[in-house]
Design a protein around this motif. Sequence first.
Motif, PDB file in Angstrom:
ATOM      1  N   LEU A   1     -14.526 -29.487  11.288  1.00 40.62           N
ATOM      2  CA  LEU A   1     -15.781 -28.883  10.833  1.00 40.62           C
ATOM      3  C   LEU A   1     -15.856 -28.772   9.314  1.00 40.62           C
ATOM      4  N   GLN A   2     -14.757 -29.143   8.648  1.00 43.23           N
ATOM      5  CA  GLN A   2     -14.705 -29.138   7.183  1.00 43.23           C
ATOM      6  C   GLN A   2     -15.124 -27.785   6.610  1.00 43.23           C
ATOM      7  N   LEU A   3     -14.491 -26.745   7.107  1.00 45.68           N
ATOM      8  CA  LEU A   3     -14.865 -25.386   6.720  1.00 45.68           C
ATOM      9  C   LEU A   3     -14.360 -25.049   5.323  1.00 45.68           C
ATOM     10  N   ARG A   4     -15.173 -24.278   4.603  1.00 38.77           N
ATOM     11  CA  ARG A   4     -14.804 -23.766   3.293  1.00 38.77           C
ATOM     12  C   ARG A   4     -15.263 -22.310   3.188  1.00 38.77           C
ATOM     13  N   ASP A   5     -14.504 -21.513   2.447  1.00 40.35           N
ATOM     14  CA  ASP A   5     -14.837 -20.092   2.236  1.00 40.35           C
ATOM     15  C   ASP A   5     -15.046 -19.366   3.558  1.00 40.35           C
ATOM     16  N   ALA A   6     -14.204 -19.684   4.535  1.00 44.39           N
ATOM     17  CA  ALA A   6     -14.303 -19.069   5.854  1.00 44.39           C
ATOM     18  C   ALA A   6     -13.567 -17.730   5.878  1.00 44.39           C
ATOM     19  N   THR A   7     -13.922 -16.916   6.850  1.00 47.42           N
ATOM     20  CA  THR A   7     -13.202 -15.677   7.131  1.00 47.42           C
ATOM     21  C   THR A   7     -12.582 -15.794   8.520  1.00 47.42           C
ATOM     22  N   LEU A   8     -11.286 -15.577   8.590  1.00 47.99           N
ATOM     23  CA  LEU A   8     -10.591 -15.549   9.877  1.00 47.99           C
ATOM     24  C   LEU A   8     -10.798 -14.196  10.533  1.00 47.99           C
ATOM     25  N   VAL A   9     -11.153 -14.203  11.822  1.00 46.03           N
ATOM     26  CA  VAL A   9     -11.246 -12.972  12.617  1.00 46.03           C
ATOM     27  C   VAL A   9     -10.356 -13.179  13.836  1.00 46.03           C
ATOM     28  N   ALA A  10      -9.183 -12.550  13.849  1.00 43.44           N
ATOM     29  CA  ALA A  10      -8.186 -12.819  14.889  1.00 43.44           C
ATOM     30  C   ALA A  10      -7.930 -11.579  15.722  1.00 43.44           C
ATOM     31  N   HIS A  11      -7.677 -11.793  17.007  1.00 41.21           N
ATOM     32  CA  HIS A  11      -7.400 -10.702  17.939  1.00 41.21           C
ATOM     33  C   HIS A  11      -6.193 -11.039  18.798  1.00 41.21           C
ATOM     34  N   ASP A  12      -5.369 -10.026  19.084  1.00 42.34           N
ATOM     35  CA  ASP A  12      -4.261 -10.112  20.030  1.00 42.34           C
ATOM     36  C   ASP A  12      -3.312 -11.242  19.622  1.00 42.34           C
TER      37      ASP A  12
ATOM     38  N   THR B   1      -2.864 -20.760  10.895  1.00 42.89           N
ATOM     39  CA  THR B   1      -3.887 -21.719  10.490  1.00 42.89           C
ATOM     40  C   THR B   1      -4.395 -21.411   9.092  1.00 42.89           C
ATOM     41  N   ALA B   2      -4.681 -20.137   8.823  1.00 46.31           N
ATOM     42  CA  ALA B   2      -5.196 -19.759   7.506  1.00 46.31           C
ATOM     43  C   ALA B   2      -4.189 -20.057   6.400  1.00 46.31           C
ATOM     44  N   SER B   3      -2.898 -19.879   6.689  1.00 45.96           N
ATOM     45  CA  SER B   3      -1.893 -20.173   5.668  1.00 45.96           C
ATOM     46  C   SER B   3      -1.768 -21.675   5.435  1.00 45.96           C
ATOM     47  N   ARG B   4      -1.932 -22.454   6.505  1.00 40.93           N
ATOM     48  CA  ARG B   4      -1.876 -23.912   6.363  1.00 40.93           C
ATOM     49  C   ARG B   4      -3.096 -24.460   5.621  1.00 40.93           C
ATOM     50  N   ARG B   5      -4.212 -23.802   5.790  1.00 42.00           N
ATOM     51  CA  ARG B   5      -5.477 -24.248   5.201  1.00 42.00           C
ATOM     52  C   ARG B   5      -6.034 -23.138   4.304  1.00 42.00           C
ATOM     53  N   ALA B   6      -5.188 -22.651   3.432  1.00 40.38           N
ATOM     54  CA  ALA B   6      -5.569 -21.506   2.591  1.00 40.38           C
ATOM     55  C   ALA B   6      -6.798 -21.817   1.747  1.00 40.38           C
ATOM     56  N   ASP B   7      -6.989 -23.065   1.346  1.00 47.45           N
ATOM     57  CA  ASP B   7      -8.161 -23.418   0.552  1.00 47.45           C
ATOM     58  C   ASP B   7      -9.458 -23.271   1.347  1.00 47.45           C
ATOM     59  N   SER B   8      -9.350 -23.197   2.675  1.00 50.68           N
ATOM     60  CA  SER B   8     -10.535 -23.081   3.520  1.00 50.68           C
ATOM     61  C   SER B   8     -10.883 -21.632   3.850  1.00 50.68           C
ATOM     62  N   PHE B   9      -9.972 -20.699   3.573  1.00 45.78           N
ATOM     63  CA  PHE B   9     -10.177 -19.309   3.979  1.00 45.78           C
ATOM     64  C   PHE B   9     -10.230 -18.387   2.774  1.00 45.78           C
ATOM     65  N   ALA B  10     -11.298 -17.601   2.736  1.00 47.21           N
ATOM     66  CA  ALA B  10     -11.497 -16.661   1.632  1.00 47.21           C
ATOM     67  C   ALA B  10     -11.089 -15.245   1.989  1.00 47.21           C
ATOM     68  N   ALA B  11     -11.046 -14.904   3.281  1.00 43.76           N
ATOM     69  CA  ALA B  11     -10.766 -13.525   3.686  1.00 43.76           C
ATOM     70  C   ALA B  11     -10.201 -13.515   5.099  1.00 43.76           C
TER      71      ALA B  11
ATOM     72  N   HIS C   1     -25.871 -19.931  11.003  1.00 47.91           N
ATOM     73  CA  HIS C   1     -25.807 -20.511   9.669  1.00 47.91           C
ATOM     74  C   HIS C   1     -25.396 -19.427   8.683  1.00 47.91           C
ATOM     75  N   GLY C   2     -24.688 -19.851   7.648  1.00 47.56           N
ATOM     76  CA  GLY C   2     -24.241 -18.906   6.638  1.00 47.56           C
ATOM     77  C   GLY C   2     -22.749 -19.015   6.431  1.00 47.56           C
ATOM     78  N   PRO C   3     -22.142 -18.017   5.793  1.00 46.88           N
ATOM     79  CA  PRO C   3     -20.693 -18.039   5.596  1.00 46.88           C
ATOM     80  C   PRO C   3     -19.974 -18.162   6.934  1.00 46.88           C
ATOM     81  N   PRO C   4     -18.987 -19.055   7.041  1.00 43.28           N
ATOM     82  CA  PRO C   4     -18.336 -19.267   8.337  1.00 43.28           C
ATOM     83  C   PRO C   4     -17.345 -18.163   8.702  1.00 43.28           C
ATOM     84  N   LEU C   5     -17.391 -17.773   9.959  1.00 41.89           N
ATOM     85  CA  LEU C   5     -16.433 -16.857  10.562  1.00 41.89           C
ATOM     86  C   LEU C   5     -15.725 -17.598  11.682  1.00 41.89           C
TER      87      LEU C   5
END
Length: 289
Positions: free
Chosen positions: A102-113, A122-132, A39-43
């Motif tokens: 999951l209706q995510l808001r203020d998420a942080t993307l953590v991507a590898h490889d 995904t983050a660019s398509r759903r920019a309103d859902s990603f804060a960092a 629980h908390g800010p989504p990653l």
Amino acid sequence: MQTLPIIERPDWLSASAWPWPTYALGVDTGRIAVTDIGHGPPLVFVHVGSWSFVWRDVLMRLQNDFRCITVDAPGSGLSDRSDSATSLAHAADAVTAVVDTLQLRDATLVAHDLGGPAGFLTASRRADSFAALVSVNCFAWRPGGAAFRGMLTLMGSGAARRSDARLGWLPRLTSTSFGVGRHWSREDLAVFRAGLDPSARLAWHRYFRDARDADDLYSELESGLRGPLADRPLLTIFGQFNDPLRFQRTWRSLYPNARQVKVPHGNHFPMCDDPQLVASTVKRFVTPG
């Protein structure tokens, strides 16, 4: 938000190795495996090639402070196998479907490889859902240069696919101390390799091949990096000994204010080399002070 059904745990995936349920999200290409804990800010953790087990030790350290979501790309891990779905575009579609469901808001993307192109798209398509944004040994631009394109050509070749499907050399190489295996037990390594059956290994190499030639995806991604993602804060985490193509320098040119961290003695999987450092770095970045 819809409730997702739980995927039955396979015999080789013990609760001690992966202590969370995995859920099934149906998309056009079949079932996508999603883990959603804490629980908390989504990653949102995105890796394309092997599967979500690479994030396990970081998840254990972050689940008490964050909502942690992982996605097995089409053809890998506990997701359905489908030859036609193993492209970065389909991987991005799968991650986008997870964000929407999951209706995510203020998420942080953590991507590898290879999760870089799929996750950042995904983050660019759903920019309103990603804060960092967090780049862990990944790229998010059109591959250029002989070394970069040559590596993708070799790893995506038919010979590499067929030999790995038969021999399993890439999971074995990846599970050494230079890959994911620096701190893992024999059971952990066996679980990691079990998630990479011959079909999943074929998919891994198809992703390499697609990463070289996905022109439409890179055009969309480049527009996203210049547009809706241009003002997002960026953290890069790379292993000290694994940036031969100088991705960090490219990230700095795209995001002059990016925070950049090198994991001492780390290689291509810094989240496995030093999960405590990676987890604490992500935590400070997302919730400073």
